[in-house]
Design a protein around this motif. Structure first.
Motif, PDB file in Angstrom:
ATOM      1  N   ALA A  71     -25.484  29.404 -61.322  1.00  0.00           N
ATOM      2  CA  ALA A  71     -26.754  30.128 -61.266  1.00  0.00           C
ATOM      3  C   ALA A  71     -27.793  29.555 -62.223  1.00  0.00           C
ATOM      4  CB  ALA A  71     -26.518  31.609 -61.587  1.00  0.00           C
ATOM      5  N   THR A  72     -27.355  29.042 -63.354  1.00  0.00           N
ATOM      6  CA  THR A  72     -28.277  28.627 -64.408  1.00  0.00           C
ATOM      7  C   THR A  72     -28.745  27.188 -64.254  1.00  0.00           C
ATOM      8  OG1 THR A  72     -27.189  30.180 -65.910  1.00  0.00           O
ATOM      9  CG2 THR A  72     -28.551  28.465 -66.915  1.00  0.00           C
ATOM     10  N   ALA A  73     -27.906  26.312 -63.743  1.00  0.00           N
ATOM     11  CA  ALA A  73     -28.278  24.898 -63.625  1.00  0.00           C
ATOM     12  C   ALA A  73     -29.585  24.694 -62.857  1.00  0.00           C
ATOM     13  CB  ALA A  73     -27.144  24.105 -62.982  1.00  0.00           C
ATOM     14  N   PRO A  74     -29.832  25.385 -61.733  1.00  0.00           N
ATOM     15  CA  PRO A  74     -31.115  25.179 -61.029  1.00  0.00           C
ATOM     16  C   PRO A  74     -32.339  25.619 -61.835  1.00  0.00           C
ATOM     17  CG  PRO A  74     -29.489  26.165 -59.564  1.00  0.00           C
ATOM     18  CD  PRO A  74     -28.914  26.233 -60.946  1.00  0.00           C
ATOM     19  N   GLU A  75     -32.152  26.571 -62.774  1.00  0.00           N
ATOM     20  CA  GLU A  75     -33.276  26.976 -63.622  1.00  0.00           C
ATOM     21  C   GLU A  75     -33.631  25.904 -64.639  1.00  0.00           C
ATOM     22  OE1 GLU A  75     -33.260  30.988 -65.268  1.00  0.00           O
ATOM     23  OE2 GLU A  75     -31.413  31.375 -64.160  1.00  0.00           O
ATOM     24  N   VAL A  76     -32.618  25.206 -65.117  1.00  0.00           N
ATOM     25  CA  VAL A  76     -32.809  24.239 -66.196  1.00  0.00           C
ATOM     26  C   VAL A  76     -33.144  22.845 -65.667  1.00  0.00           C
ATOM     27  CG1 VAL A  76     -31.613  23.060 -68.090  1.00  0.00           C
ATOM     28  CG2 VAL A  76     -31.315  25.521 -67.761  1.00  0.00           C
ATOM     29  N   ALA A  77     -32.570  22.463 -64.538  1.00  0.00           N
ATOM     30  CA  ALA A  77     -32.693  21.091 -64.034  1.00  0.00           C
ATOM     31  C   ALA A  77     -34.139  20.600 -63.923  1.00  0.00           C
ATOM     32  CB  ALA A  77     -31.975  20.965 -62.693  1.00  0.00           C
ATOM     33  N   PRO A  78     -35.114  21.414 -63.437  1.00  0.00           N
ATOM     34  CA  PRO A  78     -36.489  20.910 -63.330  1.00  0.00           C
ATOM     35  C   PRO A  78     -37.125  20.565 -64.671  1.00  0.00           C
ATOM     36  CG  PRO A  78     -36.184  22.865 -61.964  1.00  0.00           C
ATOM     37  CD  PRO A  78     -34.979  22.753 -62.837  1.00  0.00           C
ATOM     38  N   LEU A  79     -36.541  21.019 -65.778  1.00  0.00           N
ATOM     39  CA  LEU A  79     -37.100  20.772 -67.105  1.00  0.00           C
ATOM     40  C   LEU A  79     -36.506  19.536 -67.765  1.00  0.00           C
ATOM     41  CD1 LEU A  79     -36.902  24.485 -68.318  1.00  0.00           C
ATOM     42  CD2 LEU A  79     -38.859  23.320 -67.280  1.00  0.00           C
ATOM     43  N   LEU A  80     -35.596  18.840 -67.075  1.00  0.00           N
ATOM     44  CA  LEU A  80     -34.862  17.719 -67.642  1.00  0.00           C
ATOM     45  C   LEU A  80     -35.373  16.394 -67.103  1.00  0.00           C
ATOM     46  CD1 LEU A  80     -31.231  19.157 -67.343  1.00  0.00           C
ATOM     47  CD2 LEU A  80     -32.904  19.510 -69.183  1.00  0.00           C
ATOM     48  N   LEU A  94     -25.024  23.067 -71.082  1.00  0.00           N
ATOM     49  CA  LEU A  94     -25.927  23.882 -70.266  1.00  0.00           C
ATOM     50  C   LEU A  94     -26.503  25.052 -71.062  1.00  0.00           C
ATOM     51  CD1 LEU A  94     -27.280  24.544 -67.622  1.00  0.00           C
ATOM     52  CD2 LEU A  94     -25.140  25.626 -66.841  1.00  0.00           C
ATOM     53  N   SER A  95     -25.682  25.737 -71.855  1.00  0.00           N
ATOM     54  CA  SER A  95     -26.197  26.879 -72.613  1.00  0.00           C
ATOM     55  C   SER A  95     -27.194  26.425 -73.675  1.00  0.00           C
ATOM     56  CB  SER A  95     -25.052  27.675 -73.236  1.00  0.00           C
ATOM     57  OG  SER A  95     -24.333  26.898 -74.164  1.00  0.00           O
ATOM     58  N   ARG A  96     -26.965  25.263 -74.269  1.00  0.00           N
ATOM     59  CA  ARG A  96     -27.918  24.764 -75.262  1.00  0.00           C
ATOM     60  C   ARG A  96     -29.210  24.291 -74.600  1.00  0.00           C
ATOM     61  NH1 ARG A  96     -24.568  21.695 -80.098  1.00  0.00           N
ATOM     62  NH2 ARG A  96     -23.253  23.488 -80.638  1.00  0.00           N
TER      63      ARG A  96
END
Length: 331
Positions: free
Chosen positions: A157-166, A287-289
Motif C-alpha cells: 500500500a505504501t510503495a506507490p505513495e513513495v515511489a513518485p518522490l524517488l 520503505l518506512s524511512r
C-alpha cells in the motif's frame, strides 16, 4: 521515540496520582525515534515491578488508538512474567495499564538498567541471538493476535505513495523488491515458516547492556504476529552490519545465529527462506524511512533516519547472499 506531545511536570501533578508511584519529580523528553512521545520519568518512590525503583519511561501514543494497544502492552507484561528482560507496564490503582494523557493513550513502564551497545562485537550479538530465541519461545502461548502492521500489506500500500518522490533507480528497486516479496509470500516455503509474536524492531538502540551482559530490550510498538525468521533477519541486518557499506560481518552473524539456534533450532524451510527474509527486513526499514523522510509528521523533537542506509543493505543482500543458517545444534 520522539516528542510530538509536550508534557510538563505540572501536567503530571494530578495525573500521576492514579499510580502507586508518588509524585513526579523529573521529566525528560527522549528525542530518538519517530513514532511516539517518550519521556524519562522519575518519581518520589516506585513499585516492586521495576529494576530501578522510581525510574520509569512514560510513553504517549501518537498513532495507535486505545483499542490497538492491548497487544503491545500485554505482550510486554507476558514476557516480563516469563523472565524475559523487558519493561514491565505499571498498572494504575484500578489495574489499568493504558490511560489517557492529553486525550491520547499513555502508559508507564519500568526503566531498564544499562546502556545501548552501538559498536557490537560477536559476544554482544550472541547475547542478542540467545535472548531473541528465548523471547520467541516465551511468547508462543501469548493469547492475543495482531498481524505485523508494517508487513507485506503495508509495503504494497505504501510503495506507490513513495515511489513518485524517488529517483528512477530508487523507484525501480522499490517496485521490483515489493513484487519479489509478494511472490515469495505466496510460496509454500513461506507458508511453512514458524510464526508467533515478534519484536520486529530489535535494533542496537532498543537493547541494553551492562558490560557484555544483555540487561534488557524495549520498544515493542512494532510487534505483531509474523514469522520468527523475519524477526531474526531484521535483527541481523542491524547488529551484524558494517554501517558504512551495509555488508555483513560474518563473525557477528555466526555468533548471533548460532546462539539463537542453540535455544530454538532453525528448520529446513527457514534455511530456504533466509535470503528472501533478509531482503524483506531491509525493504521494510528502507520503505518506512523513505515514508518518514518524504511524508513527515510535525514533532517538537524529531530525528528522522537516513533511508539510504537500508537502501545500501537491500542492494547488498540482493547482490551477495548472506552466511546461511546453522544446521547443527551448538551447545
Amino acid at each position: 521515540m520522539a516528542v510530538f506531545t509536550a508534557v510538563s511536570l505540572d501536567d503530571l501533578h494530578q495525573w500521576i496520582k492514579q499510580f502507586p508511584l508518588g509524585q513526579a519529580v523529573g521529566l525528560e523528553g527522549i528525542s530518538s525515534g519517530i513514532d511516539n512521545s517518550n519521556f524519562f520519568l522519575n518519581t518520589q518512590h516506585g513499585t516492586q515491578s521495576g529494576p530501578q525503583s522510581g525510574h520509569y519511561v512514560l510513553t504517549i501514543f501518537e498513532n495507535l488508538r486505545f483499542d490497538q494497544l492491548p497487544f503491545y502492552v500485554n505482550l510486554m507484561r507476558h514476557l516480563a512474567g516469563r523472565g524475559i528482560p523487558v519493561p514491565a507496564p505499571v498498572p494504575n490503582n484500578d489495574g489499568e495499564l493504558i490511560v489517557s494523557l492529553h486525550g491520547k493513550p499513555a502508559i508507564i513502564v519500568s526503566r531498564l538498567n544499562g546502556s545501548s551497545q552501538l559498536a557490537p562485537q560477536p559476544v554482544h550479538c550472541a547475547e542478542v541471538g540467545r535472548m531473541l530465541a528465548r523471547m520467541h519461545l516465551a511468547a508462543q502461548d501469548f493469547a492475543l493476535q495482531q498481524p505485523n502492521l508494517r508487513g507485506i500489506d503495508w509495503w504494497t500500500a505504501t510503495a506507490p505513495e513513495v515511489a513518485p518522490l524517488l529517483s528512477e533507480a530508487e523507484a525501480t528497486l522499490l517496485r521490483d523488491e515489493v513484487a519479489f516479496q509478494a511472490t515469495f509470500a505466496a510460496s509454500a516455503t513461506y507458508a511453512n515458516l514458524t510464526r508467533g509474536p515478534v519484536h520486529a524492531d530489535l535494533f542496537r538502540n532498543n537493547v541494553m547492556f551492562e558490560g557484555e551482559r544483555l540487561s534488557g530490550c524495549f520498544d515493542f510498538y512494532f510487534a505483531g504476529i509474523d514469522t520468527w525468521l523475519y524477526d531474526v533477519a531484521v535483527t541481523v541486518n542491524d547488529w551484524c552490519v558494517d554501517l558504512a557499506t551495509g555488508e555483513l560481518d560474518e563473525a557477528r552473524v555466526r555468533a548471533l545465529l548460532d546462539a539463537y539456534h542453540a535455544v530454538r533450532p532453525f528448520t529446513d524451510d527457514e534455511r530456504d527462506a533466509w535470503q528472501p527474509l533478509l531482503r524483506a527486513g531491509a525493504l521494510r526499514f528502507w520503505l518506512s524511512r523513505l515514508y518518514d523522510l518524504h511524508l513527515p509528521r510535525a514533532a517538537e523533537l524529531l530525528t528522522p533516519h537516513d533511508p539510504t542506509h537500508f537502501e545500501r543493505i537491500l542492494r547488498e543482500r540482493i547482490a551477495h547472499p548472506a552466511p546461511g543458517l546453522p544446521t547443527t545444534v551448538i551447545t
